[in-house]
Design a protein around this motif. Structure first.
Motif, PDB file in Angstrom:
ATOM      1  N   ASP A  36       0.960  -1.327  -0.134  1.00 35.27           N
ATOM      2  CA  ASP A  36      -0.063   0.137  -0.061  1.00 35.27           C
ATOM      3  C   ASP A  36       0.842   1.278   0.017  1.00 35.27           C
ATOM      4  O   ASP A  36       0.821   2.236  -0.858  1.00 35.27           O
ATOM      5  N   ARG A  37       1.919   1.252   0.740  1.00 38.25           N
ATOM      6  CA  ARG A  37       2.726   2.405   0.825  1.00 38.25           C
ATOM      7  C   ARG A  37       3.558   2.711  -0.550  1.00 38.25           C
ATOM      8  O   ARG A  37       3.541   3.927  -1.288  1.00 38.25           O
ATOM      9  N   HIS A  38       3.732   1.470  -1.204  1.00 40.17           N
ATOM     10  CA  HIS A  38       4.767   1.697  -2.448  1.00 40.17           C
ATOM     11  C   HIS A  38       3.492   2.173  -3.753  1.00 40.17           C
ATOM     12  O   HIS A  38       3.823   3.075  -4.140  1.00 40.17           O
ATOM     13  N   LEU A  39       2.459   1.750  -3.404  1.00 40.21           N
ATOM     14  CA  LEU A  39       1.488   1.973  -4.450  1.00 40.21           C
ATOM     15  C   LEU A  39       1.099   3.673  -4.153  1.00 40.21           C
ATOM     16  O   LEU A  39       0.955   4.471  -5.367  1.00 40.21           O
ATOM     17  N   ALA A  40       0.932   3.912  -2.853  1.00 40.27           N
ATOM     18  CA  ALA A  40       0.670   5.350  -2.675  1.00 40.27           C
ATOM     19  C   ALA A  40       1.905   6.421  -3.332  1.00 40.27           C
ATOM     20  O   ALA A  40       1.701   7.427  -3.783  1.00 40.27           O
ATOM     21  N   ASN A  41       3.068   5.950  -3.030  1.00 40.78           N
ATOM     22  CA  ASN A  41       4.329   6.497  -3.720  1.00 40.78           C
ATOM     23  C   ASN A  41       4.168   6.483  -5.173  1.00 40.78           C
ATOM     24  O   ASN A  41       4.367   7.816  -5.737  1.00 40.78           O
ATOM     25  N   VAL A  42       3.989   5.442  -5.662  1.00 38.14           N
ATOM     26  CA  VAL A  42       3.763   5.568  -7.185  1.00 38.14           C
ATOM     27  C   VAL A  42       2.831   6.398  -7.630  1.00 38.14           C
ATOM     28  O   VAL A  42       2.880   7.066  -8.622  1.00 38.14           O
ATOM     29  N   ALA A  43       1.645   6.564  -7.033  1.00 36.66           N
ATOM     30  CA  ALA A  43       0.649   7.227  -7.455  1.00 36.66           C
ATOM     31  C   ALA A  43       0.924   8.824  -7.233  1.00 36.66           C
ATOM     32  O   ALA A  43       0.054   9.535  -7.670  1.00 36.66           O
ATOM     33  N   THR A  44       1.714   9.118  -6.601  1.00 36.22           N
ATOM     34  CA  THR A  44       2.104  10.724  -6.392  1.00 36.22           C
ATOM     35  C   THR A  44       2.745  11.113  -7.824  1.00 36.22           C
ATOM     36  O   THR A  44       2.735  12.351  -7.969  1.00 36.22           O
ATOM     37  N   GLY A  45       3.236  10.320  -8.505  1.00 37.11           N
ATOM     38  CA  GLY A  45       3.849  10.512  -9.978  1.00 37.11           C
ATOM     39  C   GLY A  45       5.325  11.270  -9.808  1.00 37.11           C
ATOM     40  O   GLY A  45       5.745  11.770 -10.785  1.00 37.11           O
ATOM     41  N   GLN A  46       5.688  11.216  -8.599  1.00 36.22           N
ATOM     42  CA  GLN A  46       6.970  12.083  -8.278  1.00 36.22           C
ATOM     43  C   GLN A  46       8.270  10.897  -8.500  1.00 36.22           C
ATOM     44  O   GLN A  46       9.245  11.303  -8.451  1.00 36.22           O
ATOM     45  N   LEU A  47       7.816   9.585  -8.921  1.00 40.12           N
ATOM     46  CA  LEU A  47       9.118   8.817  -8.892  1.00 40.12           C
ATOM     47  C   LEU A  47       9.289   8.637 -10.411  1.00 40.12           C
ATOM     48  O   LEU A  47       8.467   8.503 -11.309  1.00 40.12           O
ATOM     49  N   ASP A  48      10.679   8.514 -10.747  1.00 40.18           N
ATOM     50  CA  ASP A  48      11.033   8.385 -11.924  1.00 40.18           C
ATOM     51  C   ASP A  48      11.112   6.709 -12.201  1.00 40.18           C
ATOM     52  O   ASP A  48      12.260   6.204 -11.905  1.00 40.18           O
ATOM     53  N   LEU A  49       9.974   6.203 -12.815  1.00 41.37           N
ATOM     54  CA  LEU A  49      10.019   4.680 -12.595  1.00 41.37           C
ATOM     55  C   LEU A  49      10.544   4.135 -13.968  1.00 41.37           C
ATOM     56  O   LEU A  49       9.845   4.509 -15.129  1.00 41.37           O
ATOM     57  N   ALA A  50      11.715   3.543 -14.192  1.00 37.62           N
ATOM     58  CA  ALA A  50      12.182   2.844 -15.342  1.00 37.62           C
ATOM     59  C   ALA A  50      11.537   1.366 -15.630  1.00 37.62           C
ATOM     60  O   ALA A  50      11.167   0.867 -14.823  1.00 37.62           O
ATOM     61  N   THR A  51      11.458   0.907 -16.839  1.00 38.60           N
ATOM     62  CA  THR A  51      11.022  -0.411 -17.223  1.00 38.60           C
ATOM     63  C   THR A  51      12.264  -0.912 -17.606  1.00 38.60           C
ATOM     64  O   THR A  51      13.576  -0.382 -17.707  1.00 38.60           O
ATOM     65  N   ALA A  52      12.296  -2.343 -17.427  1.00 33.22           N
ATOM     66  CA  ALA A  52      13.671  -3.057 -17.849  1.00 33.22           C
ATOM     67  C   ALA A  52      14.153  -2.566 -19.514  1.00 33.22           C
ATOM     68  O   ALA A  52      13.007  -2.275 -20.195  1.00 33.22           O
ATOM     69  N   PRO A  53      15.273  -2.486 -19.884  1.00 37.30           N
ATOM     70  CA  PRO A  53      15.372  -2.269 -21.152  1.00 37.30           C
ATOM     71  C   PRO A  53      14.809  -3.430 -22.161  1.00 37.30           C
ATOM     72  O   PRO A  53      14.805  -4.788 -21.651  1.00 37.30           O
ATOM     73  N   LEU A  54      14.131  -3.135 -23.182  1.00 31.98           N
ATOM     74  CA  LEU A  54      13.832  -4.079 -24.044  1.00 31.98           C
ATOM     75  C   LEU A  54      14.738  -4.475 -25.318  1.00 31.98           C
ATOM     76  O   LEU A  54      15.030  -3.550 -25.988  1.00 31.98           O
ATOM     77  N   VAL A  55      14.854  -5.759 -25.247  1.00 32.16           N
ATOM     78  CA  VAL A  55      16.086  -6.282 -26.299  1.00 32.16           C
ATOM     79  C   VAL A  55      15.188  -6.824 -27.415  1.00 32.16           C
ATOM     80  O   VAL A  55      14.445  -7.747 -27.241  1.00 32.16           O
ATOM     81  N   SER A  56      15.682  -6.189 -28.677  1.00 34.23           N
ATOM     82  CA  SER A  56      14.912  -6.894 -29.875  1.00 34.23           C
ATOM     83  C   SER A  56      15.945  -7.437 -30.604  1.00 34.23           C
ATOM     84  O   SER A  56      17.102  -7.104 -30.750  1.00 34.23           O
ATOM     85  N   ALA A  57      15.777  -9.042 -31.244  1.00 35.69           N
ATOM     86  CA  ALA A  57      16.513  -9.431 -31.948  1.00 35.69           C
ATOM     87  C   ALA A  57      15.768 -10.124 -33.231  1.00 35.69           C
ATOM     88  O   ALA A  57      14.519 -10.429 -32.861  1.00 35.69           O
ATOM     89  N   TRP A  58      16.333 -10.187 -34.298  1.00 36.24           N
ATOM     90  CA  TRP A  58      15.579 -10.691 -35.480  1.00 36.24           C
ATOM     91  C   TRP A  58      16.305 -11.253 -36.506  1.00 36.24           C
ATOM     92  O   TRP A  58      17.727 -10.858 -36.537  1.00 36.24           O
ATOM     93  N   GLY A  59      16.026 -12.118 -37.266  1.00 30.53           N
ATOM     94  CA  GLY A  59      16.792 -12.809 -38.380  1.00 30.53           C
ATOM     95  C   GLY A  59      15.821 -13.476 -39.303  1.00 30.53           C
ATOM     96  O   GLY A  59      14.553 -13.710 -38.905  1.00 30.53           O
ATOM     97  N   ARG A  60      16.247 -13.862 -40.457  1.00 29.62           N
ATOM     98  CA  ARG A  60      15.481 -14.352 -41.555  1.00 29.62           C
ATOM     99  C   ARG A  60      15.922 -15.795 -41.508  1.00 29.62           C
ATOM    100  O   ARG A  60      17.126 -16.281 -41.380  1.00 29.62           O
ATOM    101  N   ARG A  61      14.853 -16.783 -41.964  1.00 33.10           N
ATOM    102  CA  ARG A  61      15.201 -18.110 -42.495  1.00 33.10           C
ATOM    103  C   ARG A  61      15.786 -18.100 -43.728  1.00 33.10           C
ATOM    104  O   ARG A  61      15.446 -17.360 -44.547  1.00 33.10           O
ATOM    105  N   ALA A  62      16.742 -19.199 -43.716  1.00 30.02           N
ATOM    106  CA  ALA A  62      17.568 -19.258 -45.221  1.00 30.02           C
ATOM    107  C   ALA A  62      16.550 -19.471 -46.261  1.00 30.02           C
ATOM    108  O   ALA A  62      15.592 -20.214 -45.714  1.00 30.02           O
ATOM    109  N   PRO A  63      16.879 -18.898 -47.450  1.00 29.05           N
ATOM    110  CA  PRO A  63      15.878 -19.168 -48.627  1.00 29.05           C
ATOM    111  C   PRO A  63      15.968 -20.645 -48.876  1.00 29.05           C
ATOM    112  O   PRO A  63      16.916 -21.480 -48.505  1.00 29.05           O
TER     113      PRO A  63
END
Ligand SMILES: C[S@@+](CC[C@H](N)C(=O)[O-])C[C@H]1O[C@@H](n2cnc3c(N)ncnc32)[C@H](O)[C@@H]1O
Length: 241
Positions: free
Chosen positions: A214-241
């Motif tokens: 409840d305390r954490h949610l109340a802190n989040v609700a203030t909008g004063q925290l700079d909350l980051a998400t984990a970096p999103l890694v994208s990887a892509w490749g093609r199937r051989a012809p």
């Protein structure tokens, strides 16, 4: 005790922790769309998805990615939007988008062959992700593209493994990059909805008390925290012809 949910503490039959039938799941999918759709579609457009191509969206969650794919490949039924729980993904159903209840790790791939198989924030939840990846790659047409996005937690992006899973064939043109939303209102929305969704499990495991949450949610609700998400890694490749 603050807000609770009817399935707190439960894990579904696939082992996925974040039950899509909870209302918070829809909030999370909206936040994920806001955070990650721009980078997702930058990649999709760079890969060269165009009219007439077929796509399999794995673990779609909400409707935004299948809808964006459909805009690119329309007007015939070319996008398979699959998830173990289609409670939110079904909003994407249209003449172009077929919505399918499907487990990527255990069900045979949808038939017909695909030019793009895409999974964002899905394989991290799948126990046998090597098998899931093999199934995704096998579903590709020649030169079809497999595109994966996954969060990195507790490690540097340079530790990301981009080599193919054993038995998944020989991809060509393998590439990877990372996107890191350091702060955004959507990070705040995502944090609050995720904590609400798993609070029963956190308490049951002794990781936090209801008062802590409840305390954490109340802190989040203030909008004063700079909350980051984990970096999103994208990887892509093609199937051989
Ligand atoms: C964190 S959500 C990501 C949703 C969406 N891809 C996005 O990026 O917004 C993970 C999704 O994967 C689905 N999922 C988990 N395990 C799966 C499996 N074995 N097969 C198919 N979908 C799965 C969940 O139901 C959920 O909708």
């Amino acid at each position: 005790m603050g807000m609770s949910t009817d399935t707190d503490g439960a894990e579904n039959e696939h082992g996925y922790l974040l039950d899509n039938q909870q209302s918070e799941a829809g909030v999370r999918f909206g936040a994920l769309a806001e955070l990650f759709d721009p980078v997702t579609f930058r990649h999709v457009d760079r890969i060269g998805l165009t009219e007439g191509m077929r796509c399999w969206e794995v673990g779609a969650g909400g409707p935004s990615v299948p809808t964006g794919l459909a805009e690119r490949v329309g007007p015939t039924r070319q996008v398979v939007c699959a998830d173990i729980d289609v409670s939110w993904a079904r909003e994407a159903a249209s003449p172009v988008v077929e919505v399918l209840r499907h487990d990527v790790a255990t069900d045979p791939p949808p038939p017909g062959g695909f030019d793009l198989v895409h999974a964002r924030l899905v394989l991290v939840h799948v126990v046998d992700r090597a098998e899931a990846l093999r199934r995704m790659v096998r579903a590709l047409r020649p030169v079809g593209c497999c595109s994966l996005r996954t969060p990195i937690r507790g490690s540097s992006p340079c530790c990301a493994r981009t080599s193919p899973a054993p038995g998944s064939g020989s991809p060509t043109g393998l590439r990877a990059d990372a996107y890191f939303p350091i702060t955004s209102p959507a990070c705040t929305v995502l944090e609050a909805a995720t904590v609400r969704q798993i609070r029963g499990r956190l308490v049951a495991a002794g990781i936090a008390t209801d008062a802590d949450i409840d305390r954490h949610l109340a802190n989040v609700a203030t909008g004063q925290l700079d909350l980051a998400t984990a970096p999103l890694v994208s990887a892509w490749g093609r199937r051989a012809p």
